[in-house]
Design a protein around this motif. Sequence first.
Motif, mmCIF file in Angstrom:
data_model
loop_
_atom_site.group_PDB
_atom_site.id
_atom_site.type_symbol
_atom_site.label_atom_id
_atom_site.label_comp_id
_atom_site.label_asym_id
_atom_site.label_seq_id
_atom_site.Cartn_x
_atom_site.Cartn_y
_atom_site.Cartn_z
ATOM 1 N N SER A 181 -1.040 5.389 -4.054
ATOM 2 C CA SER A 181 -1.781 6.495 -3.443
ATOM 3 C C SER A 181 -3.262 6.150 -3.323
ATOM 4 O O SER A 181 -3.928 6.571 -2.374
ATOM 5 C CB SER A 181 -1.568 7.788 -4.216
ATOM 6 O OG SER A 181 -1.939 7.625 -5.551
ATOM 7 N N SER A 182 -3.802 5.357 -4.247
ATOM 8 C CA SER A 182 -5.209 4.965 -4.132
ATOM 9 C C SER A 182 -5.418 4.026 -2.942
ATOM 10 O O SER A 182 -6.449 4.101 -2.272
ATOM 11 C CB SER A 182 -5.712 4.332 -5.431
ATOM 12 O OG SER A 182 -5.007 3.155 -5.715
ATOM 13 N N GLU A 183 -4.452 3.155 -2.671
ATOM 14 C CA GLU A 183 -4.538 2.296 -1.482
ATOM 15 C C GLU A 183 -4.457 3.139 -0.216
ATOM 16 O O GLU A 183 -5.176 2.893 0.750
ATOM 17 C CB GLU A 183 -3.424 1.253 -1.492
ATOM 18 C CG GLU A 183 -3.591 0.194 -2.555
ATOM 19 C CD GLU A 183 -2.380 -0.690 -2.699
ATOM 20 O OE1 GLU A 183 -2.576 -1.895 -2.921
ATOM 21 O OE2 GLU A 183 -1.233 -0.193 -2.592
ATOM 22 N N MET A 184 -3.580 4.141 -0.218
ATOM 23 C CA MET A 184 -3.464 5.042 0.929
ATOM 24 C C MET A 184 -4.749 5.827 1.127
ATOM 25 O O MET A 184 -5.213 6.003 2.251
ATOM 26 C CB MET A 184 -2.296 6.009 0.731
ATOM 27 C CG MET A 184 -0.940 5.354 0.703
ATOM 28 S SD MET A 184 -0.277 5.058 2.311
ATOM 29 C CE MET A 184 0.161 6.711 2.778
ATOM 30 N N SER A 185 -5.345 6.293 0.043
ATOM 31 C CA SER A 185 -6.577 7.082 0.121
ATOM 32 C C SER A 185 -7.749 6.259 0.651
ATOM 33 O O SER A 185 -8.676 6.810 1.234
ATOM 34 C CB SER A 185 -6.945 7.634 -1.248
ATOM 35 O OG SER A 185 -5.927 8.468 -1.717
ATOM 36 N N ALA A 186 -7.713 4.960 0.426
ATOM 37 C CA ALA A 186 -8.803 4.095 0.870
ATOM 38 C C ALA A 186 -8.791 3.854 2.374
ATOM 39 O O ALA A 186 -9.784 3.385 2.940
ATOM 40 C CB ALA A 186 -8.734 2.758 0.131
ATOM 41 N N LEU A 187 -7.689 4.207 3.034
ATOM 42 C CA LEU A 187 -7.613 4.007 4.479
ATOM 43 C C LEU A 187 -8.435 5.068 5.202
ATOM 44 O O LEU A 187 -8.597 6.179 4.714
ATOM 45 C CB LEU A 187 -6.150 4.087 4.935
ATOM 46 C CG LEU A 187 -5.233 2.999 4.416
ATOM 47 C CD1 LEU A 187 -3.782 3.322 4.775
ATOM 48 C CD2 LEU A 187 -5.632 1.642 4.965
ATOM 49 N N PRO A 188 -8.933 4.732 6.394
ATOM 50 C CA PRO A 188 -9.665 5.740 7.159
ATOM 51 C C PRO A 188 -8.760 6.914 7.510
ATOM 52 O O PRO A 188 -7.549 6.746 7.658
ATOM 53 C CB PRO A 188 -10.080 4.991 8.431
ATOM 54 C CG PRO A 188 -9.755 3.576 8.217
ATOM 55 C CD PRO A 188 -8.835 3.461 7.053
ATOM 56 N N PRO A 189 -9.323 8.115 7.651
ATOM 57 C CA PRO A 189 -8.501 9.271 8.016
ATOM 58 C C PRO A 189 -7.883 9.092 9.407
ATOM 59 O O PRO A 189 -8.506 8.522 10.288
ATOM 60 C CB PRO A 189 -9.476 10.442 8.001
ATOM 61 C CG PRO A 189 -10.831 9.870 7.846
ATOM 62 C CD PRO A 189 -10.715 8.431 7.496
ATOM 63 N N LEU A 204 -1.587 9.638 11.280
ATOM 64 C CA LEU A 204 -0.331 8.932 11.090
ATOM 65 C C LEU A 204 0.423 9.485 9.888
ATOM 66 O O LEU A 204 -0.174 10.020 8.959
ATOM 67 C CB LEU A 204 -0.593 7.429 10.876
ATOM 68 C CG LEU A 204 -1.271 6.698 12.025
ATOM 69 C CD1 LEU A 204 -1.554 5.259 11.618
ATOM 70 C CD2 LEU A 204 -0.435 6.758 13.284
ATOM 71 N N GLY A 205 1.735 9.284 9.892
ATOM 72 C CA GLY A 205 2.563 9.689 8.768
ATOM 73 C C GLY A 205 2.397 8.710 7.615
ATOM 74 O O GLY A 205 1.744 7.675 7.732
ATOM 75 N N GLY A 206 3.006 9.046 6.491
ATOM 76 C CA GLY A 206 2.887 8.230 5.286
ATOM 77 C C GLY A 206 3.354 6.808 5.452
ATOM 78 O O GLY A 206 2.700 5.867 4.995
ATOM 79 N N SER A 207 4.480 6.593 6.119
ATOM 80 C CA SER A 207 4.978 5.221 6.257
ATOM 81 C C SER A 207 4.113 4.408 7.200
ATOM 82 O O SER A 207 3.899 3.221 6.987
ATOM 83 C CB SER A 207 6.434 5.215 6.720
ATOM 84 O OG SER A 207 6.542 5.714 8.027
ATOM 85 N N GLU A 208 3.588 5.040 8.258
ATOM 86 C CA GLU A 208 2.711 4.311 9.160
ATOM 87 C C GLU A 208 1.408 3.930 8.467
ATOM 88 O O GLU A 208 0.882 2.853 8.668
ATOM 89 C CB GLU A 208 2.402 5.135 10.424
ATOM 90 C CG GLU A 208 3.537 5.200 11.405
ATOM 91 C CD GLU A 208 4.542 6.267 11.066
ATOM 92 O OE1 GLU A 208 4.329 7.048 10.116
ATOM 93 O OE2 GLU A 208 5.570 6.333 11.760
ATOM 94 N N ARG A 209 0.891 4.811 7.634
ATOM 95 C CA ARG A 209 -0.335 4.511 6.914
ATOM 96 C C ARG A 209 -0.123 3.400 5.882
ATOM 97 O O ARG A 209 -1.009 2.618 5.621
ATOM 98 C CB ARG A 209 -0.867 5.751 6.220
ATOM 99 C CG ARG A 209 -1.400 6.763 7.226
ATOM 100 C CD ARG A 209 -2.125 7.863 6.568
ATOM 101 N NE ARG A 209 -3.316 7.295 5.954
ATOM 102 C CZ ARG A 209 -4.061 7.931 5.085
ATOM 103 N NH1 ARG A 209 -3.754 9.136 4.706
ATOM 104 N NH2 ARG A 209 -5.135 7.355 4.581
ATOM 105 N N SER A 210 1.072 3.327 5.294
ATOM 106 C CA SER A 210 1.316 2.292 4.285
ATOM 107 C C SER A 210 1.607 0.950 4.919
ATOM 108 O O SER A 210 1.545 -0.056 4.274
ATOM 109 C CB SER A 210 2.457 2.705 3.353
ATOM 110 O OG SER A 210 3.676 2.759 4.058
ATOM 111 N N GLY A 211 1.976 0.949 6.209
ATOM 112 C CA GLY A 211 2.284 -0.287 6.917
ATOM 113 C C GLY A 211 1.049 -0.856 7.471
ATOM 114 O O GLY A 211 0.759 -1.892 7.808
#
Length: 86
Positions: free
Chosen positions: A68-76, A79-86
């Motif tokens: 979740s910290s890696e996800m939070s570091a992405l720009p707003p 995208l959905g959760g899987s797209e943001r993690s990819g």
Amino acid sequence: MNKSEIVCDTTILLYLGRMSHIDLLPALFEPIVVPQTVMLELDAERLLRPDTINPRTLDWVASVEVTSSEMSALPPNHLGGSERSG
């Protein structure tokens, strides 16, 4: 040919699987990484369509957990959760 790494989202796996062209991925990329959130989305899709690909059965797929910290570091974005993690 030097192959580049790819991090797959749900869409590429879903549609290449449905078109029976999933073999394009290892022909073009190495390594092939699939986040756990993508795996879970495909699991849910298999409840509706049992012919949906299961990346866990592919020996050339490396599964990764995105924190979740890696996800939070992405720009707003929208995208959905899987797209943001990819």
